[in-house]
Design a protein around this motif. Sequence first.
Motif, PDB file in Angstrom:
ATOM      1  N   THR A  95       0.820  -1.209   0.000  1.00 52.23           N
ATOM      2  CA  THR A  95       0.000   0.000   0.000  1.00 52.23           C
ATOM      3  C   THR A  95       0.854   1.259   0.000  1.00 52.23           C
ATOM      4  OG1 THR A  95      -0.123   0.013   2.427  1.00 52.23           O
ATOM      5  CG2 THR A  95      -1.830  -1.204   1.241  1.00 52.23           C
ATOM      6  N   ALA A  96       2.111   1.146   0.458  1.00 50.99           N
ATOM      7  CA  ALA A  96       2.990   2.313   0.512  1.00 50.99           C
ATOM      8  C   ALA A  96       4.013   2.334  -0.616  1.00 50.99           C
ATOM      9  CB  ALA A  96       3.710   2.362   1.868  1.00 50.99           C
ATOM     10  N   PHE A  97       4.349   1.159  -1.143  1.00 49.46           N
ATOM     11  CA  PHE A  97       5.362   1.069  -2.197  1.00 49.46           C
ATOM     12  C   PHE A  97       4.851   0.149  -3.303  1.00 49.46           C
ATOM     13  CE2 PHE A  97       7.561   1.578   1.874  1.00 49.46           C
ATOM     14  CZ  PHE A  97       8.282   2.745   1.645  1.00 49.46           C
ATOM     15  N   SER A  98       5.434   0.310  -4.474  1.00 49.65           N
ATOM     16  CA  SER A  98       5.119  -0.576  -5.588  1.00 49.65           C
ATOM     17  C   SER A  98       5.993  -1.820  -5.472  1.00 49.65           C
ATOM     18  CB  SER A  98       5.376   0.137  -6.922  1.00 49.65           C
ATOM     19  OG  SER A  98       5.131  -0.727  -8.003  1.00 49.65           O
ATOM     20  N   LEU A  99       5.386  -2.951  -5.127  1.00 46.40           N
ATOM     21  CA  LEU A  99       6.130  -4.178  -4.860  1.00 46.40           C
ATOM     22  C   LEU A  99       5.809  -5.250  -5.901  1.00 46.40           C
ATOM     23  CD1 LEU A  99       5.760  -4.621  -0.984  1.00 46.40           C
ATOM     24  CD2 LEU A  99       7.595  -3.489  -2.240  1.00 46.40           C
ATOM     25  N   LYS A 100       6.769  -6.139  -6.096  1.00 46.32           N
ATOM     26  CA  LYS A 100       6.575  -7.322  -6.924  1.00 46.32           C
ATOM     27  C   LYS A 100       7.083  -8.521  -6.133  1.00 46.32           C
ATOM     28  CE  LYS A 100       7.551  -9.412 -11.423  1.00 46.32           C
ATOM     29  NZ  LYS A 100       8.257  -9.266 -12.732  1.00 46.32           N
ATOM     30  N   ASP A 101       6.181  -9.384  -5.726  1.00 44.83           N
ATOM     31  CA  ASP A 101       6.543 -10.553  -4.925  1.00 44.83           C
ATOM     32  C   ASP A 101       7.119 -11.627  -5.849  1.00 44.83           C
ATOM     33  OD1 ASP A 101       6.850 -12.547  -3.100  1.00 44.83           O
ATOM     34  OD2 ASP A 101       4.763 -12.572  -2.423  1.00 44.83           O
ATOM     35  N   LEU A 102       8.390 -11.961  -5.652  1.00 44.81           N
ATOM     36  CA  LEU A 102       9.064 -12.948  -6.488  1.00 44.81           C
ATOM     37  C   LEU A 102       9.005 -14.355  -5.902  1.00 44.81           C
ATOM     38  CD1 LEU A 102      12.244 -10.893  -7.489  1.00 44.81           C
ATOM     39  CD2 LEU A 102      10.105 -11.156  -8.743  1.00 44.81           C
ATOM     40  N   GLY A 103       8.265 -14.526  -4.828  1.00 44.56           N
ATOM     41  CA  GLY A 103       8.105 -15.855  -4.248  1.00 44.56           C
ATOM     42  C   GLY A 103       9.274 -16.235  -3.349  1.00 44.56           C
ATOM     43  N   GLU A 104       9.473 -17.529  -3.207  1.00 46.56           N
ATOM     44  CA  GLU A 104      10.536 -18.023  -2.334  1.00 46.56           C
ATOM     45  C   GLU A 104      11.907 -17.603  -2.857  1.00 46.56           C
ATOM     46  OE1 GLU A 104      10.185 -22.212  -1.835  1.00 46.56           O
ATOM     47  OE2 GLU A 104       8.626 -22.036  -0.288  1.00 46.56           O
ATOM     48  N   LEU A 105      12.795 -17.326  -1.927  1.00 50.54           N
ATOM     49  CA  LEU A 105      14.142 -16.878  -2.276  1.00 50.54           C
ATOM     50  C   LEU A 105      14.928 -18.014  -2.925  1.00 50.54           C
ATOM     51  CD1 LEU A 105      16.142 -14.484  -2.001  1.00 50.54           C
ATOM     52  CD2 LEU A 105      16.895 -15.509   0.152  1.00 50.54           C
ATOM     53  N   SER A 106      15.493 -17.741  -4.105  1.00 54.07           N
ATOM     54  CA  SER A 106      16.289 -18.750  -4.804  1.00 54.07           C
ATOM     55  C   SER A 106      17.681 -18.232  -5.171  1.00 54.07           C
ATOM     56  CB  SER A 106      15.568 -19.213  -6.073  1.00 54.07           C
ATOM     57  OG  SER A 106      15.350 -18.113  -6.955  1.00 54.07           O
ATOM     58  N   PHE A 107      17.821 -16.927  -5.326  1.00 55.97           N
ATOM     59  CA  PHE A 107      19.122 -16.352  -5.720  1.00 55.97           C
ATOM     60  C   PHE A 107      19.194 -14.933  -5.198  1.00 55.97           C
ATOM     61  CE2 PHE A 107      22.163 -14.340  -8.569  1.00 55.97           C
ATOM     62  CZ  PHE A 107      23.165 -15.295  -8.633  1.00 55.97           C
ATOM     63  N   PHE A 108      20.286 -14.607  -4.510  1.00 53.22           N
ATOM     64  CA  PHE A 108      20.435 -13.271  -3.931  1.00 53.22           C
ATOM     65  C   PHE A 108      21.911 -12.953  -3.770  1.00 53.22           C
ATOM     66  CE2 PHE A 108      20.363 -10.245  -0.282  1.00 53.22           C
ATOM     67  CZ  PHE A 108      19.584  -9.258  -0.869  1.00 53.22           C
ATOM     68  N   LEU A 109      22.362 -11.900  -4.461  1.00 51.70           N
ATOM     69  CA  LEU A 109      23.744 -11.425  -4.361  1.00 51.70           C
ATOM     70  C   LEU A 109      24.754 -12.539  -4.627  1.00 51.70           C
ATOM     71  CD1 LEU A 109      23.537  -9.040  -1.271  1.00 51.70           C
ATOM     72  CD2 LEU A 109      23.298  -8.495  -3.695  1.00 51.70           C
ATOM     73  N   GLY A 110      24.500 -13.340  -5.645  1.00 50.65           N
ATOM     74  CA  GLY A 110      25.428 -14.399  -6.021  1.00 50.65           C
ATOM     75  C   GLY A 110      25.305 -15.676  -5.214  1.00 50.65           C
ATOM     76  N   ILE A 111      24.410 -15.712  -4.242  1.00 52.71           N
ATOM     77  CA  ILE A 111      24.225 -16.894  -3.395  1.00 52.71           C
ATOM     78  C   ILE A 111      22.948 -17.606  -3.824  1.00 52.71           C
ATOM     79  CG2 ILE A 111      23.908 -17.744  -1.040  1.00 52.71           C
ATOM     80  CD1 ILE A 111      25.424 -15.341  -0.039  1.00 52.71           C
ATOM     81  N   GLU A 112      23.051 -18.914  -4.054  1.00 50.17           N
ATOM     82  CA  GLU A 112      21.912 -19.722  -4.468  1.00 50.17           C
ATOM     83  C   GLU A 112      21.330 -20.442  -3.260  1.00 50.17           C
ATOM     84  OE1 GLU A 112      23.020 -22.128  -7.961  1.00 50.17           O
ATOM     85  OE2 GLU A 112      24.801 -20.845  -8.071  1.00 50.17           O
ATOM     86  N   PHE A 113      19.999 -20.527  -3.214  1.00 53.23           N
ATOM     87  CA  PHE A 113      19.292 -21.139  -2.096  1.00 53.23           C
ATOM     88  C   PHE A 113      18.511 -22.348  -2.610  1.00 53.23           C
ATOM     89  CE2 PHE A 113      20.016 -16.736  -1.227  1.00 53.23           C
ATOM     90  CZ  PHE A 113      20.295 -16.650   0.126  1.00 53.23           C
ATOM     91  N   HIS A 114      18.834 -23.529  -2.064  1.00 53.10           N
ATOM     92  CA  HIS A 114      18.167 -24.765  -2.466  1.00 53.10           C
ATOM     93  C   HIS A 114      17.476 -25.376  -1.240  1.00 53.10           C
ATOM     94  CE1 HIS A 114      20.463 -24.578  -6.244  1.00 53.10           C
ATOM     95  NE2 HIS A 114      21.504 -24.264  -5.489  1.00 53.10           N
ATOM     96  N   ARG A 115      16.177 -25.564  -1.356  1.00 51.68           N
ATOM     97  CA  ARG A 115      15.401 -26.102  -0.236  1.00 51.68           C
ATOM     98  C   ARG A 115      15.203 -27.609  -0.376  1.00 51.68           C
ATOM     99  NH1 ARG A 115      13.877 -20.992  -0.979  1.00 51.68           N
ATOM    100  NH2 ARG A 115      13.378 -19.720   0.834  1.00 51.68           N
ATOM    101  N   SER A 116      15.230 -28.279   0.750  1.00 52.53           N
ATOM    102  CA  SER A 116      14.967 -29.710   0.798  1.00 52.53           C
ATOM    103  C   SER A 116      14.387 -30.036   2.163  1.00 52.53           C
ATOM    104  CB  SER A 116      16.259 -30.508   0.557  1.00 52.53           C
ATOM    105  OG  SER A 116      17.179 -30.317   1.624  1.00 52.53           O
ATOM    106  N   SER A 117      14.135 -31.322   2.392  1.00 46.99           N
ATOM    107  CA  SER A 117      13.588 -31.739   3.686  1.00 46.99           C
ATOM    108  C   SER A 117      14.606 -31.553   4.814  1.00 46.99           C
ATOM    109  CB  SER A 117      13.151 -33.204   3.617  1.00 46.99           C
ATOM    110  OG  SER A 117      14.251 -34.031   3.238  1.00 46.99           O
ATOM    111  N   ASN A 118      15.897 -31.452   4.460  1.00 49.15           N
ATOM    112  CA  ASN A 118      16.940 -31.274   5.481  1.00 49.15           C
ATOM    113  C   ASN A 118      17.126 -29.822   5.895  1.00 49.15           C
ATOM    114  OD1 ASN A 118      17.570 -34.037   5.465  1.00 49.15           O
ATOM    115  ND2 ASN A 118      18.940 -33.773   3.696  1.00 49.15           N
ATOM    116  N   GLY A 119      16.687 -28.882   5.059  1.00 45.61           N
ATOM    117  CA  GLY A 119      16.879 -27.473   5.376  1.00 45.61           C
ATOM    118  C   GLY A 119      17.137 -26.672   4.107  1.00 45.61           C
ATOM    119  N   ILE A 120      17.911 -25.599   4.239  1.00 46.74           N
ATOM    120  CA  ILE A 120      18.244 -24.730   3.109  1.00 46.74           C
ATOM    121  C   ILE A 120      19.747 -24.821   2.857  1.00 46.74           C
ATOM    122  CG2 ILE A 120      18.199 -22.389   2.203  1.00 46.74           C
ATOM    123  CD1 ILE A 120      15.876 -21.770   3.995  1.00 46.74           C
TER     124      ILE A 120
END
Length: 238
Positions: A95-120
């Motif tokens: 309501t205050a900013f124009s946002l775009k929800d990209l969903g679950e985090l998968s890539f940020f600042l060169g770091i890749e995030f992979h989810r599994s039953s063991n964790g991230i």
Amino acid sequence: MEQPPGFTKCDANGNAFVCKLNKALYGLKQAPRAWFAKLSTYLHTLGFYASKANPCLFINKTEDHITYLLVYVDDLVITGSNEGLLQGFIQQMSTAFSLKDLGELSFFLGIEFHRSSNGIHLTQKKYIHNFLSKTQMVEAHAYASPMAANVKLFANDSKLFSDPKMYRSIVGSLQYLCYTRPDIAFTVNKLSQFLHEPTIKQWECVKRLLRDLNGTSCHGLLIKPVQEFSIQTYSDSD
């Protein structure tokens, strides 16, 4: 928008002047400062406070729940202990900013995030591949360790390396890699001591480390939930 000090807001007849916008917010030199000030002020009204360790990390903590918001320019990473509160917070922010929800985090600042039953699982495989390509070592044979145990490096231990700029660029990139690869931190720290005048022997140690990374590019950090929190420390004899 307000006129700067020294300008009159009305003419002699009392007609109000208006400001003509010549540049958008992103065209201003102080745009990052203005944007962060606006965002942080709004977050403070919602009960967030900035972390003392990192002013770009905002925390909202109550007795039952906690929410974290990490800011990098205009990219926001949001996580917390309650999914419902997170969705409500995102809607409130929209309501205050124009946002775009990209969903679950998968890539940020060169770091890749992979989810599994063991964790991230946090890796920097793509980041490693970039400077392996830069040094033409994508097809190099892998080593089992980042540095030989008996190697000793010191200034002027051999002839000067012909491309010190390349040495500084690669070692600087390796320093950022240590976030998800603490196993190479000692080697990178050692190589960083010779950025001023690197030698051929020191560059060979860089190449050995790159060979090790070529075979372990999928290695990283595993973050997983635990029932009990404990801190474990390790030290050598001194």
